[in-house]
Design a protein around this motif. Structure first.
Motif, PDB file in Angstrom:
ATOM      1  N   TRP A  28      33.542  35.752  -6.516  1.00 55.63           N
ATOM      2  CA  TRP A  28      32.797  36.336  -5.403  1.00 55.63           C
ATOM      3  C   TRP A  28      31.954  35.248  -4.752  1.00 55.63           C
ATOM      4  O   TRP A  28      31.095  34.651  -5.395  1.00 55.63           O
ATOM      5  CB  TRP A  28      31.847  37.431  -5.883  1.00 55.63           C
ATOM      6  CG  TRP A  28      32.488  38.692  -6.375  1.00 55.63           C
ATOM      7  CD1 TRP A  28      32.764  39.011  -7.685  1.00 55.63           C
ATOM      8  CD2 TRP A  28      32.912  39.816  -5.599  1.00 55.63           C
ATOM      9  NE1 TRP A  28      33.334  40.253  -7.754  1.00 55.63           N
ATOM     10  CE2 TRP A  28      33.430  40.773  -6.494  1.00 55.63           C
ATOM     11  CE3 TRP A  28      32.897  40.103  -4.230  1.00 55.63           C
ATOM     12  CZ2 TRP A  28      33.945  41.995  -6.071  1.00 55.63           C
ATOM     13  CZ3 TRP A  28      33.398  41.316  -3.814  1.00 55.63           C
ATOM     14  CH2 TRP A  28      33.914  42.254  -4.729  1.00 55.63           C
ATOM     15  N   GLN A  30      28.904  34.531  -2.109  1.00 56.78           N
ATOM     16  CA  GLN A  30      27.699  35.337  -1.912  1.00 56.78           C
ATOM     17  C   GLN A  30      26.929  34.808  -0.713  1.00 56.78           C
ATOM     18  O   GLN A  30      26.693  33.611  -0.591  1.00 56.78           O
ATOM     19  CB  GLN A  30      26.830  35.280  -3.163  1.00 56.78           C
ATOM     20  CG  GLN A  30      25.598  36.160  -3.104  1.00 56.78           C
ATOM     21  CD  GLN A  30      24.876  36.195  -4.436  1.00 56.78           C
ATOM     22  OE1 GLN A  30      25.488  36.368  -5.492  1.00 56.78           O
ATOM     23  NE2 GLN A  30      23.559  36.014  -4.402  1.00 56.78           N
ATOM     24  N   ARG A 236      36.853  37.159  -1.476  1.00 58.35           N
ATOM     25  CA  ARG A 236      35.818  38.172  -1.447  1.00 58.35           C
ATOM     26  C   ARG A 236      34.424  37.552  -1.276  1.00 58.35           C
ATOM     27  O   ARG A 236      34.153  36.467  -1.770  1.00 58.35           O
ATOM     28  CB  ARG A 236      35.835  38.990  -2.737  1.00 58.35           C
ATOM     29  CG  ARG A 236      37.209  39.570  -3.095  1.00 58.35           C
ATOM     30  CD  ARG A 236      37.799  40.383  -1.964  1.00 58.35           C
ATOM     31  NE  ARG A 236      36.885  41.397  -1.522  1.00 58.35           N
ATOM     32  CZ  ARG A 236      36.708  42.572  -2.141  1.00 58.35           C
ATOM     33  NH1 ARG A 236      37.416  42.880  -3.198  1.00 58.35           N
ATOM     34  NH2 ARG A 236      35.840  43.452  -1.693  1.00 58.35           N
ATOM     35  N   GLN A 238      30.226  38.926  -1.393  1.00 59.18           N
ATOM     36  CA  GLN A 238      29.162  39.921  -1.456  1.00 59.18           C
ATOM     37  C   GLN A 238      28.082  39.492  -0.465  1.00 59.18           C
ATOM     38  O   GLN A 238      27.593  38.363  -0.524  1.00 59.18           O
ATOM     39  CB  GLN A 238      28.598  40.033  -2.865  1.00 59.18           C
ATOM     40  CG  GLN A 238      29.645  40.482  -3.881  1.00 59.18           C
ATOM     41  CD  GLN A 238      29.032  41.204  -5.058  1.00 59.18           C
ATOM     42  OE1 GLN A 238      28.283  42.164  -4.892  1.00 59.18           O
ATOM     43  NE2 GLN A 238      29.358  40.758  -6.258  1.00 59.18           N
ATOM     44  N   LYS A 239      27.730  40.399   0.429  1.00 61.03           N
ATOM     45  CA  LYS A 239      26.819  40.048   1.508  1.00 61.03           C
ATOM     46  C   LYS A 239      25.546  40.887   1.447  1.00 61.03           C
ATOM     47  O   LYS A 239      25.565  42.049   1.052  1.00 61.03           O
ATOM     48  CB  LYS A 239      27.486  40.275   2.873  1.00 61.03           C
ATOM     49  CG  LYS A 239      28.745  39.454   3.088  1.00 61.03           C
ATOM     50  CD  LYS A 239      29.249  39.595   4.522  1.00 61.03           C
ATOM     51  CE  LYS A 239      30.524  38.782   4.741  1.00 61.03           C
ATOM     52  NZ  LYS A 239      30.936  38.785   6.159  1.00 61.03           N
ATOM     53  N   ARG A 240      24.471  40.237   1.874  1.00 56.54           N
ATOM     54  CA  ARG A 240      23.211  40.944   2.067  1.00 56.54           C
ATOM     55  C   ARG A 240      22.653  40.562   3.430  1.00 56.54           C
ATOM     56  O   ARG A 240      22.337  39.399   3.681  1.00 56.54           O
ATOM     57  CB  ARG A 240      22.192  40.597   0.989  1.00 56.54           C
ATOM     58  CG  ARG A 240      20.892  41.389   1.115  1.00 56.54           C
ATOM     59  CD  ARG A 240      19.832  40.876   0.172  1.00 56.54           C
ATOM     60  NE  ARG A 240      18.616  41.684   0.236  1.00 56.54           N
ATOM     61  CZ  ARG A 240      17.444  41.294  -0.252  1.00 56.54           C
ATOM     62  NH1 ARG A 240      17.327  40.114  -0.840  1.00 56.54           N
ATOM     63  NH2 ARG A 240      16.390  42.080  -0.156  1.00 56.54           N
ATOM     64  N   THR A 262      23.307  45.729   1.624  1.00 55.84           N
ATOM     65  CA  THR A 262      24.142  44.935   0.722  1.00 55.84           C
ATOM     66  C   THR A 262      25.522  45.571   0.659  1.00 55.84           C
ATOM     67  O   THR A 262      25.631  46.800   0.545  1.00 55.84           O
ATOM     68  CB  THR A 262      23.531  44.890  -0.690  1.00 55.84           C
ATOM     69  OG1 THR A 262      22.235  44.304  -0.618  1.00 55.84           O
ATOM     70  CG2 THR A 262      24.397  44.081  -1.641  1.00 55.84           C
ATOM     71  N   THR A 264      30.055  44.765  -0.263  1.00 56.68           N
ATOM     72  CA  THR A 264      31.160  43.890  -0.643  1.00 56.68           C
ATOM     73  C   THR A 264      32.104  43.777   0.544  1.00 56.68           C
ATOM     74  O   THR A 264      32.463  44.784   1.159  1.00 56.68           O
ATOM     75  CB  THR A 264      31.916  44.449  -1.857  1.00 56.68           C
ATOM     76  OG1 THR A 264      32.325  45.788  -1.588  1.00 56.68           O
ATOM     77  CG2 THR A 264      31.046  44.435  -3.103  1.00 56.68           C
ATOM     78  N   SER A 272      31.707  46.296   5.500  1.00 57.33           N
ATOM     79  CA  SER A 272      32.488  46.398   4.272  1.00 57.33           C
ATOM     80  C   SER A 272      33.729  47.232   4.524  1.00 57.33           C
ATOM     81  O   SER A 272      33.675  48.456   4.535  1.00 57.33           O
ATOM     82  CB  SER A 272      31.662  47.048   3.163  1.00 57.33           C
ATOM     83  OG  SER A 272      32.459  47.295   2.023  1.00 57.33           O
ATOM     84  N   LYS A 488      33.621  48.207  -8.343  1.00 60.73           N
ATOM     85  CA  LYS A 488      32.183  48.138  -8.173  1.00 60.73           C
ATOM     86  C   LYS A 488      31.539  49.260  -8.978  1.00 60.73           C
ATOM     87  O   LYS A 488      32.011  50.405  -8.929  1.00 60.73           O
ATOM     88  CB  LYS A 488      31.789  48.295  -6.699  1.00 60.73           C
ATOM     89  CG  LYS A 488      32.034  47.068  -5.840  1.00 60.73           C
ATOM     90  CD  LYS A 488      33.408  47.011  -5.275  1.00 60.73           C
ATOM     91  CE  LYS A 488      33.646  48.094  -4.247  1.00 60.73           C
ATOM     92  NZ  LYS A 488      35.029  47.988  -3.669  1.00 60.73           N
ATOM     93  N   PRO A 609      24.873  40.224  -8.276  1.00 58.67           N
ATOM     94  CA  PRO A 609      24.282  39.214  -7.401  1.00 58.67           C
ATOM     95  C   PRO A 609      22.774  39.100  -7.592  1.00 58.67           C
ATOM     96  O   PRO A 609      22.068  40.093  -7.733  1.00 58.67           O
ATOM     97  CB  PRO A 609      24.625  39.723  -5.997  1.00 58.67           C
ATOM     98  CG  PRO A 609      24.868  41.184  -6.156  1.00 58.67           C
ATOM     99  CD  PRO A 609      25.454  41.349  -7.517  1.00 58.67           C
TER     100      PRO A 609
END
Length: 613
Positions: A28, A30, A236, A238-240, A262, A264, A272, A488, A609
């Protein structure tokens, strides 16, 4: 992926600070972006896009190469579809921008839609500058229409169905009539070529359970989600996004409730398309999850004008930001329900509070009384207060072409026997079930009864998701590069107000407590053990259906629909326990799937994360 060091960038191009973190590890990548509310929303959006695009340009290029470029160039049919799709998205983009200018000042929803596309424009700019700064000689440029296409990934399957049945088919019928008028002999098309085409791929799986433990009156939430997608898409991130947007372009207006989102996702996509979000902000703490649902009624498309469609990802992000509660989230999602056969659940974590002690004691008294006494005014008021407090806890929203059904289902979740919901592609509401033409799923009730008591923690949810997953690469000569590509897991304990979240990337496989070397598992000494594990997975209720095609990836030409034979299903599920997915092991069966930037083996542990801010 190579493990990169944490990069924190202070970017002052617009004379203000953006905070940005990006790194990649454990399958992942990030990303974390935070903007300042003292600057205009369009500057926040465009600048955030520039930062993300400039730092993830190589991931974006690989994702585009693996999915859009590869699929669109596969054959003439795919090229024709992509040409039509790009033209449609370009025209819709122009219309959306114009509408946002007209309505954005007074319509909160349209202001957020405008910001989504401002961020996308910044993403393209950042991508170009990032590649240039790295002095990279890329093989092809990515046109803006393909950035639009990447961000319409959640809509592509529906648009493919629409194209095949109402654009390509009608165009060919017109051509046939013209040819006949000219006196030219026309070869009759086969029934298979003229029959309506509906391509429902194996659905993602989503599990939601709200329950109480015996030693506490507080509620707990368990949530599991597994995306179904092409293996080519397994880059992939993972975002915030912590964007301090306002309700309107006027900076004096309030900031939106859903400031902190947040999710994925994937490189180059600002929402997402997995359909999994954790939303926080001013008086907001919620989760949002979605899966695709079946639709056998293609006539629903006749009432839909796809030129008025908004990308599903933009709609969801707008709803996430402006919603003050789950009701307003559902209402926002009900706007423009053109594409996206989806089934959503959203839970308000702030409402998972301890029950009123008076109500608990009354419930205990009723268990021991042959005939409960009538409630006095105070007791009745307490029960009504509890009802109102729980109202709005859980909403389910379902969408079919041009249709939307949304409802507060909190009481059903809190009634005890209905505390678990397994979403597996079959509509939840009777109205939507009838409209879709899909048969009710009796296996769902059997599955729920068999596993409900065991689902008491995230480990049990994880095991459930793995046991009921699909691996298209495990079907021998009929293998396809499609299946469940992640898991998840999320939980929330209202008593202590703490959540737990982690995710696995890659096609799923059964994780054993005592993992043995691969060679040992294949040896004579472990054959009996493997057989025992396999027999537990050989379950007739795990029936799924897929579309028969050379490969199942985005935009691929799909020819006909059939069910997976039970024996192939059993083989696929038995082999899930044999180990993680390897590209090298399917190279002889699946030769034309691009996977630039992927590791050969997807054997990664869970990732939770840790954000910088």
């Amino acid at each position: 992926y190579p493990i990169a060091s944490l990069l924190i960038l202070i970017y002052n191009r617009f004379f203000f600070a953006f905070f940005f973190a990006f790194f990649s590890c454990c399958s992942w990548a990030q990303i974390e972006v935070e903007t300042q509310r003292t600057y205009p929303d369009w500057v926040q959006a465009f600048g955030a896009g520039i930062l993300e695009g400039s730092l993830t340009w190589n991931n974006i290029y690989n994702q585009w190469k693996n999915t859009i470029e590869s699929s669109c160039e596969r054959d003439e049919s795919s090229q024709n579809f992509c040409t039509w799709l790009r033209d449609l998205l370009d025209e819709n983009y122009i219309r959306i921008k114009e509408t946002a200018v007209q309505r954005g000042e007074h319509d909160h929803y349209w202001h957020q839609i405008s910001l989504y596309f401002s961020q996308l424009e910044g993403l393209e700019t950042g991508y170009i500058r990032g590649a240039s700064r790295a002095r990279s000689d890329l093989e092809e440029e990515i046109p803006f229409s393909d950035f639009l296409l990447l961000n319409a990934a959640a809509d592509i399957q529906d648009l493919k169905i629409y194209y095949e049945n109402f654009v390509w088919k009608e165009g060919n019928e017109t051509a046939d009539v013209g040819t006949q008028e000219q006196g030219t002999a026309v070869t009759a098309t086969s029934e298979a070529e003229t029959a309506p085409k509906n391509f429902f791929l194996p659905s993602a799986t989503m599990l939601t359970k709200i329950f109480q433990t015996a030693d506490s009156p507080t509620w707990r939430l368990l949530f599991g989600h597994s995306t179904a997608g092409s293996y080519a898409s397994m880059l992939r991130i993972q975002k915030r996004y912590k964007f301090h947007y306002h309700f309107s372009p006027n900076q004096r207006s309030n900031t939106v409730p859903g400031v902190d989102i947040t999710f994925t996702g994937y490189p180059g996509i600002l929402g997402s398309t997995d359909d999994f979000y954790i939303v926080k902000g001013r008086q907001v703490q919620s989760i949002v999850g979605g899966v695709g649902i079946k639709n056998e009624n293609l006539d629903l498309w006749k009432t839909v004008n796809v030129t008025q469609a908004l990308p599903l990802a933009a709609r969801v992000m707008a709803a996430n930001r402006i919603a003050q509660n789950r009701r307003t989230w559902a209402k926002a999602m009900s706007r423009h329900p053109f594409t996206g056969c989806k089934q959503w659940i959203t839970v308000d974590l702030n409402k998972l509070r301890p029950q009123d002690n008076l109500y608990v004691s009354l419930a205990e008294d009723e268990k021991h009384d042959d005939a409960a006494l009538p409630l006095n005014a105070a007791d009745e008021a307490a029960i009504n207060e509890r009802h109102n407090r729980n109202k709005g806890l859980v909403w389910i929203v379902e969408q079919l072409p041009g249709r939307m059904h949304l409802k507060d289902v909190s009481e059903k979740f809190l009634s005890g026997e209905n505390s678990t919901w397994i979403a597996n592609g079959v509509p939840y509401f009777d109205e939507m079930l009838q409209a879709s033409g899909v048969a009710p799923d009796s296996a769902y009730l059997e599955m729920k009864a068999a596993f409900d008591d065991e689902l008491t923690n995230l480990e049990a949810v994880d095991q459930f998701m793995r046991n009921h997953g699909f691996r298209g690469d495990l079907m021998g000569e009929e293998s396809v590069a499609y299946g469940n590509i992640d898991i998840k897991l999320f939980s929330y304990n209202a008593q202590i107000g703490i959540s737990d979240y982690h995710a696995f990337a890659g096609p799923i496989f059964i994780r054993l407590q005592h993992v043995q070397p691969r060679e040992a598992i294949e040896s004579e000494s472990t054959v009996s053990e493997s057989t025992d594990i396999a027999s537990n997975l050989k379950d007739e209720r795990l029936s799924v259906s897929i579309d028969d095609a050379a490969q199942l990836a985005e935009l691929e030409r799909i020819t006909e629909r059939r069910s997976v034979r039970n024996d192939m299903q059993a083989i696929a599920m038995r082999q899930v326990s044999s180990g993680p997915f390897k590209w090298s092991e399917i190279a002889d069966r699946i030769t034309d799937i691009e996977h630039k930037g992927h590791p050969d083996e997807f054997n990664f542990g869970k990732v939770a994360p840790h954000w910088a801010w």
